[in-house]
Write a protein that holds these residues in place. Structure first.
Motif, PDB file in Angstrom:
ATOM      1  N   TRP A 191      97.762  67.571 -20.124  1.00 39.24           N
ATOM      2  CA  TRP A 191      96.363  67.311 -19.820  1.00 39.24           C
ATOM      3  C   TRP A 191      95.723  66.687 -21.064  1.00 39.24           C
ATOM      4  O   TRP A 191      95.436  67.381 -22.041  1.00 39.24           O
ATOM      5  CB  TRP A 191      95.653  68.611 -19.464  1.00 39.24           C
ATOM      6  CG  TRP A 191      96.009  69.169 -18.113  1.00 39.24           C
ATOM      7  CD1 TRP A 191      97.153  68.949 -17.411  1.00 39.24           C
ATOM      8  CD2 TRP A 191      95.199  70.036 -17.317  1.00 39.24           C
ATOM      9  NE1 TRP A 191      97.123  69.630 -16.222  1.00 39.24           N
ATOM     10  CE2 TRP A 191      95.929  70.317 -16.128  1.00 39.24           C
ATOM     11  CE3 TRP A 191      93.946  70.618 -17.473  1.00 39.24           C
ATOM     12  CZ2 TRP A 191      95.441  71.142 -15.122  1.00 39.24           C
ATOM     13  CZ3 TRP A 191      93.444  71.441 -16.480  1.00 39.24           C
ATOM     14  CH2 TRP A 191      94.187  71.692 -15.304  1.00 39.24           C
ATOM     15  N   ASP A 193      92.832  64.402 -20.935  1.00 45.32           N
ATOM     16  CA  ASP A 193      91.713  63.654 -20.388  1.00 45.32           C
ATOM     17  C   ASP A 193      90.454  64.509 -20.492  1.00 45.32           C
ATOM     18  O   ASP A 193      90.427  65.508 -21.207  1.00 45.32           O
ATOM     19  CB  ASP A 193      91.998  63.225 -18.944  1.00 45.32           C
ATOM     20  CG  ASP A 193      92.468  64.390 -18.071  1.00 45.32           C
ATOM     21  OD1 ASP A 193      91.965  65.518 -18.276  1.00 45.32           O
ATOM     22  OD2 ASP A 193      93.358  64.188 -17.216  1.00 45.32           O
ATOM     23  N   GLU A 194      89.421  64.102 -19.749  1.00 47.86           N
ATOM     24  CA  GLU A 194      88.122  64.785 -19.877  1.00 47.86           C
ATOM     25  C   GLU A 194      88.173  66.259 -19.495  1.00 47.86           C
ATOM     26  O   GLU A 194      87.280  67.035 -19.867  1.00 47.86           O
ATOM     27  CB  GLU A 194      87.058  64.064 -19.040  1.00 47.86           C
ATOM     28  CG  GLU A 194      87.303  64.055 -17.545  1.00 47.86           C
ATOM     29  CD  GLU A 194      88.237  62.947 -17.106  1.00 47.86           C
ATOM     30  OE1 GLU A 194      88.550  62.867 -15.897  1.00 47.86           O
ATOM     31  OE2 GLU A 194      88.654  62.163 -17.984  1.00 47.86           O
ATOM     32  N   ARG A 195      89.212  66.715 -18.796  1.00 48.56           N
ATOM     33  CA  ARG A 195      89.315  68.130 -18.422  1.00 48.56           C
ATOM     34  C   ARG A 195      89.453  69.046 -19.636  1.00 48.56           C
ATOM     35  O   ARG A 195      89.158  70.242 -19.535  1.00 48.56           O
ATOM     36  CB  ARG A 195      90.519  68.337 -17.495  1.00 48.56           C
ATOM     37  CG  ARG A 195      90.408  67.699 -16.126  1.00 48.56           C
ATOM     38  CD  ARG A 195      91.704  67.850 -15.353  1.00 48.56           C
ATOM     39  NE  ARG A 195      92.805  67.113 -15.978  1.00 48.56           N
ATOM     40  CZ  ARG A 195      94.056  67.117 -15.511  1.00 48.56           C
ATOM     41  NH1 ARG A 195      94.370  67.841 -14.449  1.00 48.56           N
ATOM     42  NH2 ARG A 195      94.988  66.405 -16.127  1.00 48.56           N
ATOM     43  N   LEU A 197      88.120  68.530 -22.810  1.00 46.45           N
ATOM     44  CA  LEU A 197      87.168  68.260 -23.888  1.00 46.45           C
ATOM     45  C   LEU A 197      86.719  69.551 -24.577  1.00 46.45           C
ATOM     46  O   LEU A 197      86.648  69.617 -25.813  1.00 46.45           O
ATOM     47  CB  LEU A 197      85.957  67.500 -23.350  1.00 46.45           C
ATOM     48  CG  LEU A 197      86.150  66.002 -23.108  1.00 46.45           C
ATOM     49  CD1 LEU A 197      84.904  65.401 -22.477  1.00 46.45           C
ATOM     50  CD2 LEU A 197      86.487  65.291 -24.407  1.00 46.45           C
ATOM     51  N   LYS A 201      87.615  70.483 -28.496  1.00 48.86           N
ATOM     52  CA  LYS A 201      86.578  70.643 -29.522  1.00 48.86           C
ATOM     53  C   LYS A 201      86.719  71.987 -30.226  1.00 48.86           C
ATOM     54  O   LYS A 201      86.566  72.081 -31.459  1.00 48.86           O
ATOM     55  CB  LYS A 201      85.192  70.526 -28.877  1.00 48.86           C
ATOM     56  CG  LYS A 201      84.872  69.151 -28.299  1.00 48.86           C
ATOM     57  CD  LYS A 201      83.542  69.159 -27.571  1.00 48.86           C
ATOM     58  CE  LYS A 201      83.237  67.812 -26.946  1.00 48.86           C
ATOM     59  NZ  LYS A 201      81.936  67.828 -26.230  1.00 48.86           N
ATOM     60  N   ASP A 261      81.304  63.039 -27.085  1.00 46.83           N
ATOM     61  CA  ASP A 261      82.335  62.979 -26.048  1.00 46.83           C
ATOM     62  C   ASP A 261      83.114  61.664 -26.087  1.00 46.83           C
ATOM     63  O   ASP A 261      84.330  61.655 -25.837  1.00 46.83           O
ATOM     64  CB  ASP A 261      81.710  63.161 -24.662  1.00 46.83           C
ATOM     65  CG  ASP A 261      81.307  64.603 -24.403  1.00 46.83           C
ATOM     66  OD1 ASP A 261      81.622  65.466 -25.248  1.00 46.83           O
ATOM     67  OD2 ASP A 261      80.681  64.853 -23.358  1.00 46.83           O
ATOM     68  N   ASP A 262      82.443  60.558 -26.395  1.00 50.20           N
ATOM     69  CA  ASP A 262      83.137  59.276 -26.455  1.00 50.20           C
ATOM     70  C   ASP A 262      84.203  59.286 -27.553  1.00 50.20           C
ATOM     71  O   ASP A 262      85.312  58.765 -27.363  1.00 50.20           O
ATOM     72  CB  ASP A 262      82.140  58.140 -26.697  1.00 50.20           C
ATOM     73  CG  ASP A 262      81.240  57.881 -25.490  1.00 50.20           C
ATOM     74  OD1 ASP A 262      81.669  58.241 -24.365  1.00 50.20           O
ATOM     75  OD2 ASP A 262      80.139  57.348 -25.672  1.00 50.20           O
ATOM     76  N   LEU A 265      87.101  61.394 -26.321  1.00 50.15           N
ATOM     77  CA  LEU A 265      87.903  60.695 -25.317  1.00 50.15           C
ATOM     78  C   LEU A 265      88.790  59.638 -25.972  1.00 50.15           C
ATOM     79  O   LEU A 265      89.921  59.412 -25.542  1.00 50.15           O
ATOM     80  CB  LEU A 265      86.991  60.061 -24.273  1.00 50.15           C
ATOM     81  CG  LEU A 265      86.290  61.036 -23.321  1.00 50.15           C
ATOM     82  CD1 LEU A 265      85.263  60.314 -22.458  1.00 50.15           C
ATOM     83  CD2 LEU A 265      87.316  61.754 -22.434  1.00 50.15           C
ATOM     84  N   LEU A 268      91.683  61.490 -27.391  1.00 47.75           N
ATOM     85  CA  LEU A 268      92.635  61.835 -26.331  1.00 47.75           C
ATOM     86  C   LEU A 268      93.452  60.614 -25.895  1.00 47.75           C
ATOM     87  O   LEU A 268      94.633  60.750 -25.548  1.00 47.75           O
ATOM     88  CB  LEU A 268      91.889  62.427 -25.131  1.00 47.75           C
ATOM     89  CG  LEU A 268      91.348  63.845 -25.334  1.00 47.75           C
ATOM     90  CD1 LEU A 268      90.383  64.219 -24.213  1.00 47.75           C
ATOM     91  CD2 LEU A 268      92.497  64.851 -25.390  1.00 47.75           C
ATOM     92  N   SER A 323      89.541  56.801 -33.095  1.00 49.73           N
ATOM     93  CA  SER A 323      88.445  57.783 -33.176  1.00 49.73           C
ATOM     94  C   SER A 323      88.031  57.965 -34.613  1.00 49.73           C
ATOM     95  O   SER A 323      87.247  58.825 -34.903  1.00 49.73           O
ATOM     96  CB  SER A 323      88.910  59.112 -32.588  1.00 49.73           C
ATOM     97  OG  SER A 323      90.006  59.616 -33.302  1.00 49.73           O
TER      98      SER A 323
END
Length: 323
Positions: A191, A193-195, A197, A201, A261-262, A265, A268, A323
């Motif tokens: 996993w 992806d956004e799931r 986040l 963090k 969040d950007d 992502l 990720l 990033s």
């Protein structure tokens, strides 16, 4: 309202011990007083005397075997020539697996992210398990999963690099199939992806805080790593990238960006590229340690696991944003 206070009898005994100079000896006879003094003197004498070293456990030169102990280690070839090294030892029924994955084909821009990737590899979720469930399943079937990157000089040439990622797990023999099933999910269906986040963090902030809190104790090693980069060898430079002050700075920057969040992502996306390039069957080496008589079958256990892995790295169509 609830109050707690120590037991009165215990409190009295503590006071009695702390004020033993005020002990009441009036009720003792002269002979009892003399015995008390004699016992105190004898105790003091015994405490101050030199210990008899002859009765203490010691290790002598004669106790060390003249020849090193040999272990039965066999190297076998599995699917697509994957090397499987098996050795037996007294493990109390626990099997230990170590997977060695080279990372010399990773782009240089991804190398600084490799330690964090290894740290979160088994913590974000894989296959049908989210990060909560994956943690519970790992605890239920193993002694724990871990991943780390290593760099060292090749024993045959000090200016050559021996580097890679090791994935380690220990489990009871009855849980080998469950452990390999989890590894299949990790290799093929992470996993990233956004799931994830929120747990990502959390892990970044926890790791950055841990590194900063240990900075004082590790400052000597950080300085040594930094000074060693002046040596015209690849090893110290790579070690500084993965485990030096630059790694600490990177983790601090990621912790500051963790609310963006950007940025997470984009991180990720880089992790997905690392996974596609690293988690494959190509150049994989496996080490297995088991109890004697409980060796892992190549055809029955190892090859079915290897057959589920990608045989070649997946090259990205375009480079993820940094990033």
């Amino acid at each position: 309202e609830f109050h707690m206070k120590p037991d009165q009898q215990w409190q009295n005994s503590r006071y009695f011990i702390a004020n033993d100079e005020d002990m009441d000896t009036d009720h003792l006879t002269d002979n009892e007083k003399q015995n008390l003094i004699s016992n105190a003197v004898a105790l003091q004498h015994w405490q101050n005397q030199e210990r008899n070293k002859d009765v203490l456990p010691t290790l002598r030169i004669d106790d060390i075997p003249k020849t090193p102990q040999k272990y039965n280690i066999s190297t076998l070839s599995a699917l697509d020539g994957v090397s499987v090294q098996q050795n037996t030892y007294t493990t109390n029924g626990i099997d230990y697996f170590t997977l060695h994955l080279p990372f010399d084909h990773l782009p240089a821009r991804l190398l600084p992210l490799l330690p964090l990737f290894c740290d979160v590899l088994f913590k974000l979720g894989a296959g049908k398990y989210d990060h909560y469930t994956l943690s519970d399943v790992i605890d239920g079937c193993s002694c724990g999963f871990s991943g780390s990157a290593y760099v060292m000089s090749d024993v045959r040439a000090y200016d050559k690099v021996n580097s890679g990622v090791t994935l380690k797990v220990g489990c009871f023999s009855r849980n080998v199939s469950s452990v390999l099933s989890l590894l299949i999910y990790v290799f093929n269906d992470l996993w990233l992806d956004e799931r994830v986040l929120v747990p990502l963090k959390t892990e970044i902030n926890a790791l950055s805080t841990s590194q900063l809190s240990s900075l004082a104790d590790s400052s000597g090693q950080y300085s040594a790593n930094l000074l060693a980069t002046a040596i015209p060898w690849e090893v110290p430079k790579l070690r500084e990238t993965l485990d030096g002050i630059s790694q600490l700075k990177l983790m601090r920057q990621l912790a500051i960006l963790s609310d963006n969040d950007d940025a997470m992502l984009a991180l990720l996306a880089n992790f997905r590229e690392i996974a596609n390039l690293l988690l494959t069957r190509k150049n994989l080496r496996i080490s297995v340690t088991t109890c004697a008589g409980q060796e892992i079958g190549i055809d029955s256990v190892v090859n079915p696991f290897l057959s589920t892995l990608r045989d070649e790295p997946v090259q990205p169509d375009s480079s993820p944003s940094s990033s």
